[in-house]
Write a protein that holds these residues in place. Structure first.
Motif, PDB file in Angstrom:
ATOM      1  N   PRO A   1       0.916  -1.231  -0.022  1.00 23.44           N
ATOM      2  CA  PRO A   1       0.112  -0.008  -0.036  1.00 23.44           C
ATOM      3  C   PRO A   1       1.275   1.364  -0.538  1.00 23.44           C
ATOM      4  O   PRO A   1       0.505   2.190   0.034  1.00 23.44           O
ATOM      5  N   SER A   2       2.002   1.066   0.215  1.00 22.75           N
ATOM      6  CA  SER A   2       2.893   2.419   0.583  1.00 22.75           C
ATOM      7  C   SER A   2       3.188   2.417  -1.021  1.00 22.75           C
ATOM      8  O   SER A   2       2.893   3.887  -1.646  1.00 22.75           O
ATOM      9  N   LEU A   3       3.423   1.761  -1.941  1.00 31.16           N
ATOM     10  CA  LEU A   3       4.188   2.060  -3.008  1.00 31.16           C
ATOM     11  C   LEU A   3       3.064   2.203  -4.076  1.00 31.16           C
ATOM     12  O   LEU A   3       3.294   3.513  -5.335  1.00 31.16           O
ATOM     13  N   HIS A   4       2.007   2.320  -3.676  1.00 32.84           N
ATOM     14  CA  HIS A   4       0.405   2.251  -4.335  1.00 32.84           C
ATOM     15  C   HIS A   4       0.253   3.504  -4.359  1.00 32.84           C
ATOM     16  O   HIS A   4      -0.096   4.617  -4.561  1.00 32.84           O
ATOM     17  N   THR A   5       0.450   4.088  -2.795  1.00 36.13           N
ATOM     18  CA  THR A   5       0.101   5.380  -1.969  1.00 36.13           C
ATOM     19  C   THR A   5       1.034   6.131  -3.061  1.00 36.13           C
ATOM     20  O   THR A   5       0.157   7.853  -3.399  1.00 36.13           O
ATOM     21  N   PHE A   6       1.964   6.281  -3.398  1.00 32.19           N
ATOM     22  CA  PHE A   6       3.016   6.960  -3.730  1.00 32.19           C
ATOM     23  C   PHE A   6       2.816   7.218  -5.422  1.00 32.19           C
ATOM     24  O   PHE A   6       2.408   8.076  -5.719  1.00 32.19           O
ATOM     25  N   VAL A   7       2.381   5.710  -5.711  1.00 30.58           N
ATOM     26  CA  VAL A   7       2.201   6.055  -7.685  1.00 30.58           C
ATOM     27  C   VAL A   7       0.949   6.760  -7.565  1.00 30.58           C
ATOM     28  O   VAL A   7       0.385   7.721  -8.479  1.00 30.58           O
TER      29      VAL A   7
ATOM     30  N   VAL B   1       0.614  10.688 -10.312  1.00 28.62           N
ATOM     31  CA  VAL B   1       0.742  10.363 -11.783  1.00 28.62           C
ATOM     32  C   VAL B   1      -0.764  10.218 -11.437  1.00 28.62           C
ATOM     33  O   VAL B   1      -1.422  10.569 -11.281  1.00 28.62           O
ATOM     34  N   PRO B   2      -0.735  11.304 -12.647  1.00 30.36           N
ATOM     35  CA  PRO B   2      -2.289  12.315 -12.896  1.00 30.36           C
ATOM     36  C   PRO B   2      -2.418  10.800 -13.236  1.00 30.36           C
ATOM     37  O   PRO B   2      -2.355   9.428 -13.853  1.00 30.36           O
TER      38      PRO B   2
ATOM     39  N   THR C   1       6.198  15.631   7.111  1.00 32.96           N
ATOM     40  CA  THR C   1       5.588  16.076   8.242  1.00 32.96           C
ATOM     41  C   THR C   1       4.411  14.995   8.630  1.00 32.96           C
ATOM     42  O   THR C   1       3.283  14.938   7.641  1.00 32.96           O
ATOM     43  N   PRO C   2       4.433  14.519   8.876  1.00 31.49           N
ATOM     44  CA  PRO C   2       3.089  13.471   9.338  1.00 31.49           C
ATOM     45  C   PRO C   2       2.146  13.739   9.935  1.00 31.49           C
ATOM     46  O   PRO C   2       2.239  14.781  10.781  1.00 31.49           O
ATOM     47  N   GLY C   3       0.697  13.457   9.667  1.00 31.76           N
ATOM     48  CA  GLY C   3      -0.652  14.079   9.130  1.00 31.76           C
ATOM     49  C   GLY C   3      -0.874  14.451   8.554  1.00 31.76           C
ATOM     50  O   GLY C   3      -1.938  14.406   8.526  1.00 31.76           O
ATOM     51  N   GLU C   4      -0.233  14.759   7.760  1.00 27.68           N
ATOM     52  CA  GLU C   4      -0.337  15.797   6.797  1.00 27.68           C
ATOM     53  C   GLU C   4      -1.296  14.653   5.694  1.00 27.68           C
ATOM     54  O   GLU C   4      -1.104  13.683   5.716  1.00 27.68           O
ATOM     55  N   THR C   5      -2.460  15.813   4.975  1.00 25.41           N
ATOM     56  CA  THR C   5      -3.170  15.007   3.534  1.00 25.41           C
ATOM     57  C   THR C   5      -2.034  15.113   2.636  1.00 25.41           C
ATOM     58  O   THR C   5      -1.937  16.532   2.356  1.00 25.41           O
ATOM     59  N   LEU C   6      -2.130  14.330   2.090  1.00 25.68           N
ATOM     60  CA  LEU C   6      -0.816  14.276   0.864  1.00 25.68           C
ATOM     61  C   LEU C   6      -1.626  14.180  -0.611  1.00 25.68           C
ATOM     62  O   LEU C   6      -2.109  13.129  -0.749  1.00 25.68           O
ATOM     63  N   ILE C   7      -1.710  15.326  -1.764  1.00 24.04           N
ATOM     64  CA  ILE C   7      -1.863  15.136  -2.907  1.00 24.04           C
ATOM     65  C   ILE C   7      -0.897  15.105  -3.946  1.00 24.04           C
ATOM     66  O   ILE C   7      -0.614  13.863  -4.933  1.00 24.04           O
ATOM     67  N   ASP C   8       0.497  15.713  -3.577  1.00 28.94           N
ATOM     68  CA  ASP C   8       1.673  15.805  -4.458  1.00 28.94           C
ATOM     69  C   ASP C   8       3.330  15.180  -3.169  1.00 28.94           C
ATOM     70  O   ASP C   8       3.033  15.804  -1.992  1.00 28.94           O
TER      71      ASP C   8
END
Length: 402
Positions: A315-321, A325-326, A393-400
């Motif tokens: 799941p780590s790698l899947h969220t990274f991608v 990626v658009p 920064t742990p806890g942030e919602t990441l988009i990029d």
């Protein structure tokens, strides 16, 4: 709609991943009986050709995904998996076993590039939802593997090596039916269509995820070395009966299921990068413990710990991608993810067969541990800018970034 997609995907992922280990779990039995399989090199050849088949098929799966409804592809995949598994008991030669095993891999080639991208695109723009969805679908695949390990060893020990193949061939039809029922009224016709699927398009997709390639390599070799060689390690080296071997492997995947389902929570608390590095570091220690263990209790402890660490990286790698990626490029990107994992798994599993014949069944785990250490060093040595500043920064919602 998002819930229906995730529910159906979870059911199909359970069947898909169970199919990938049901037949390999039978290999040690055939080796012990001297029937169909007479060397570890043959196990390496089976795994290598099976993985390479999936590699080729996944490029085709991406093309088909832009022309057909995803649910139709899932239906064909699920029915094909069930039929191919039920054919394996009819093998009378190694060549027939190889053919039927390759058929299993052909039909199990659709889920990872197509459906994971579908889940990701249905949750575009929400880091929290993406983390949770990837953890759930990954954990659901692990549940399928756990159930397969729990059942295959005991069914084979109680009756014959053919029994679990027939049982799963028919039981899989139930999962297919439930998965299709969940997708009623859901269409993928309005999904983005790729402007081109030529070499340039594939190259752009690969460049977009190039920094994660070492992680994909670890995911492929870690899974393959466990699925294809852990049963033989426990049964042949430590003389653990197949029923108990299946139980230990079920616990291996069970612990990974817990870590997979909890990924969303832990990534928000500690940060995606920190969770990923912890998983890699723990995997190094676990693999070397398995490889150098002088007695079975230590080897089993290392195996169980490895399950938790390995299956956290998916799941780590899947969220990274999914975060980088658009949406229009994600089907190809997730195909690359799976294909790179397949390539690494194929290379390691083939080499591991010959190493096991020459030096012992523990060598594949030592080799994988050393390679994983190099991958850990690759990521640990990178500064914050490599991962993206927000990932620190742990806890942030990441988009990029991640």
């Amino acid at each position: 709609m998002k819930k229906k997609i995730l529910l159906s995907a979870s059911l199909f992922h359970a069947l898909n991943d169970a199919a990938s280990i049901i037949t390999p779990t039978i290999f040690p039995i055939l080796y012990s009986q001297g029937f169909l399989i007479t060397s570890y090199a043959q196990i390496g050849l089976l795994s290598n050709l099976g993985l390479l088949t999936t590699l080729i098929m996944q490029f085709l799966a991406v093309r088909l995904s832009y022309r057909h409804e995803y649910r139709h592809l899932l239906l064909a995949s699920g029915l094909g998996i069930c039929a191919a598994i039920a054919l394996v008991p009819f093998a009378r030669t190694f060549g027939m076993l190889l053919l039927f095993f390759v058929l299993v891999r052909v039909f199990s080639s659709f889920y990872h590039p197509v459906v994971i991208a579908w889940i990701s695109k249905s949750r575009a723009g929400s880091g929290k939802e993406l983390d949770d969805a990837m953890g759930i679908q990954s954990g659901s695949g692990n549940v399928g593997v756990m159930l397969a390990y729990l059942s295959v060893g005991f069914l084979a020990q109680r009756w014959s090596w053919k029994t679990p193949l027939f049982v799963w061939g028919f039981a899989g039809l139930g999962l297919v039916g439930l998965g299709m029922l969940a997708l009623r009224g859901v269409s993928s016709r309005n999904e983005e269509r790729a402007a081109s699927l030529g070499p340039a398009s594939w190259a752009r997709s690969l460049l977009a995820i190039k920094r994660f390639i070492p992680g994909f390599f670890f995911g492929g070799m870690g899974w393959s070395v466990t699925v294809y060689y852990a049963p033989s390690l426990l049964n042949h080296r430590f003389h653990i009966p197949m029923g108990r071997t299946g139980l230990y492997l079920a616990l291996w995947i069970g612990i990974g299921t817990i870590t997979g389902y909890g990924y969303g929570t832990w990534s928000r608390r500690f940060g995606r990068k920190n969770v990923f590095l912890l998983s890699l570091g723990g995997a190094v220690v676990s693999l070397l413990l398995i490889g150098f263990a002088p007695f079975k209790e230590l080897a089993v402890a290392g195996l169980l710990a490895f399950g938790g660490f390995l299956l956290m990286t998916y799941p780590s790698l899947h969220t990274f991608v999914g975060s980088t990626v658009p949406p229009e490029g994600q089907t190809q990107a997730f195909s690359w993810v799976s294909n790179i994992q397949l390539i690494s798994g194929a290379l390691i599993s083939l080499a591991a067969g010959f190493l096991s014949d020459a030096f012992g069944i523990q060598l594949p785990f030592i080799l994988t541990g050393i390679l994983t250490l190099a991958i850990f060093a690759f990521y640990a040595g990178r500064g914050p800018e490599f991962f993206g500043a927000k990932a620190e920064t742990p806890g942030e919602t990441l988009i990029d970034g991640f």
